[in-house]
Scaffold this motif. Structure first.
Motif, short mmCIF file in Angstrom:
data_model
loop_
_atom_site.label_atom_id
_atom_site.label_comp_id
_atom_site.label_asym_id
_atom_site.label_seq_id
_atom_site.Cartn_x
_atom_site.Cartn_y
_atom_site.Cartn_z
N ALA A 105 0.81 -1.22 0.00
CA ALA A 105 0.00 0.00 0.00
C ALA A 105 0.85 1.27 0.00
N HIS A 106 2.04 1.18 -0.57
CA HIS A 106 2.93 2.34 -0.64
C HIS A 106 2.54 3.23 -1.82
N VAL A 107 2.38 4.53 -1.56
CA VAL A 107 2.07 5.48 -2.63
C VAL A 107 3.35 5.81 -3.38
N LEU A 108 3.44 5.34 -4.62
CA LEU A 108 4.63 5.56 -5.43
C LEU A 108 4.70 6.99 -5.96
N ALA A 109 3.56 7.57 -6.28
CA ALA A 109 3.54 8.92 -6.85
C ALA A 109 2.16 9.51 -6.66
N ARG A 110 2.13 10.83 -6.57
CA ARG A 110 0.86 11.57 -6.44
C ARG A 110 0.97 12.83 -7.30
N ARG A 111 -0.12 13.14 -8.02
CA ARG A 111 -0.09 14.34 -8.85
C ARG A 111 -1.51 14.79 -9.16
N SER A 112 -1.68 16.10 -9.33
CA SER A 112 -2.96 16.67 -9.75
C SER A 112 -2.87 17.07 -11.22
N PHE A 113 -3.91 16.80 -11.97
CA PHE A 113 -3.99 17.10 -13.39
C PHE A 113 -5.19 18.01 -13.63
N SER A 114 -5.03 18.98 -14.51
CA SER A 114 -6.15 19.85 -14.84
C SER A 114 -6.07 20.27 -16.29
N ALA A 115 -7.24 20.58 -16.86
CA ALA A 115 -7.31 21.05 -18.24
C ALA A 115 -8.59 21.85 -18.41
N THR A 116 -8.53 22.86 -19.27
CA THR A 116 -9.70 23.66 -19.62
C THR A 116 -9.72 23.87 -21.12
N ALA A 117 -10.90 24.12 -21.66
CA ALA A 117 -11.03 24.40 -23.09
C ALA A 117 -12.33 25.15 -23.34
N PRO A 118 -12.33 26.10 -24.28
CA PRO A 118 -13.58 26.80 -24.62
C PRO A 118 -14.47 25.91 -25.49
N ALA A 119 -15.75 26.11 -25.38
CA ALA A 119 -16.69 25.45 -26.28
C ALA A 119 -16.93 26.35 -27.50
N ALA A 120 -17.13 25.75 -28.66
CA ALA A 120 -17.34 26.52 -29.89
C ALA A 120 -18.62 27.35 -29.83
N SER A 121 -19.61 26.86 -29.08
CA SER A 121 -20.85 27.60 -28.88
C SER A 121 -21.46 27.09 -27.58
N ASN A 122 -22.63 27.61 -27.22
CA ASN A 122 -23.27 27.13 -26.00
C ASN A 122 -24.31 26.05 -26.28
N SER A 123 -24.22 25.37 -27.43
CA SER A 123 -25.07 24.21 -27.68
C SER A 123 -24.54 23.01 -26.91
N ALA A 124 -25.44 22.09 -26.57
CA ALA A 124 -25.04 20.92 -25.80
C ALA A 124 -23.97 20.11 -26.54
N LEU A 125 -24.11 19.96 -27.85
CA LEU A 125 -23.15 19.18 -28.63
C LEU A 125 -21.75 19.80 -28.57
N ASP A 126 -21.66 21.12 -28.71
CA ASP A 126 -20.36 21.78 -28.65
C ASP A 126 -19.77 21.75 -27.24
N ILE A 127 -20.61 21.79 -26.24
CA ILE A 127 -20.12 21.68 -24.86
C ILE A 127 -19.54 20.30 -24.62
N VAL A 128 -20.21 19.26 -25.10
CA VAL A 128 -19.70 17.90 -24.95
C VAL A 128 -18.38 17.73 -25.71
N GLU A 129 -18.28 18.31 -26.89
CA GLU A 129 -17.03 18.22 -27.65
C GLU A 129 -15.90 18.92 -26.88
N SER A 130 -16.20 20.00 -26.20
CA SER A 130 -15.20 20.66 -25.36
C SER A 130 -14.77 19.75 -24.21
N PHE A 131 -15.73 19.02 -23.63
CA PHE A 131 -15.38 18.03 -22.60
C PHE A 131 -14.43 16.98 -23.18
#
Length: 213
Positions: A161-187
């Motif tokens: 149960a030894h923790v070999l490594a720990r790290r936080s990851f983050s990412a952001t991106a704009p959506a092409a529009s505020n439509s649900a499909l474009d928001i999902v593509e940004s995800f």
């Protein structure tokens, strides 16, 4: 489907003000199927040059109550959490992220076994993670949207149960529009970036470095 701050706030007020016939109407609407979306695993991860005879179990990520659902979270401001109307993820967000991470590790061909639980009751390594951000966010203008994802991960050696490594990851991106499909593509964009970084880090922490993309 497009979304504005006014639309989101109106939806919230409607949900919190239900009574009498309005409540019955809302229950009827609750049976209406929601459009389901799913994210794709990273497509540009390279193949490992060799395979380690080691196993990895990818534990279900933990998260807060607002994210522990199949609804797509959107925040109109820093203190308010709503869900995109009429749409959902194909499965609860933590399970979907677990599946994406598992597929990404498998696709590298770096390990002899990758699964949701240890093979044969015991394994070599376990990936434990927490999702702290996985939402769309409205911009100050009330129309522009960006998506944000943040995950904290730990690579654990199962034998002690030894923790070999720990790290936080983050990412952001704009959506092409505020439509649900474009928001999902940004995800898709943010999850691709984050999971690619996570998989490279995870393999490196157990002694296998992927080739440069």
């Amino acid at each position: 489907m497009t979304l504005t701050r006014r639309h989101l706030i109106t939806t919230t007020l409607a949900l919190t003000a239900l009574s009498g016939c309005g409540a019955v109407s809302a229950l009827n609407q609750a049976t209406t199927p929601l459009d389901a979306f799913e994210l794709r695993a990273p497509r540009d991860l390279p193949q490992a040059g060799r395979m380690l005879a080691r196993s990895l179990s990818v534990e279900p990520p933990t998260t807060s109550g607002a994210l522990d659902t199949d609804r797509i979270l959107i925040k109109p401001n820093a203190v308010q959490s709503l869900y995109l109307p009429g749409v959902r993820w194909s499965e609860d967000a933590p399970q979907m992220v677990q599946t994406l991470v598992l597929r990404a590790f498998e696709d590298t061909g770096a390990l002899s076994y990758v699964g949701r639980r240890p093979l044969g009751g015991s394994g070599d390594f376990a990936l434990i993670s927490e999702i702290t951000d996985f939402q769309a966010e409205l911009g100050p203008d009330g129309d522009s949207v960006a998506t944000r994802m943040r995950v904290t991960a730990r690579m654990v050696r199962e034998s002690d149960a030894h923790v070999l490594a720990r790290r936080s990851f983050s990412a952001t991106a704009p959506a092409a529009s505020n439509s649900a499909l474009d928001i999902v593509e940004s995800f898709n964009v943010v999850s691709d970036r984050l999971i690619t970084d996570l998989v490279r880090w995870g393999l490196d922490s157990i002694g296998l470095r992927l080739p440069a993309a």
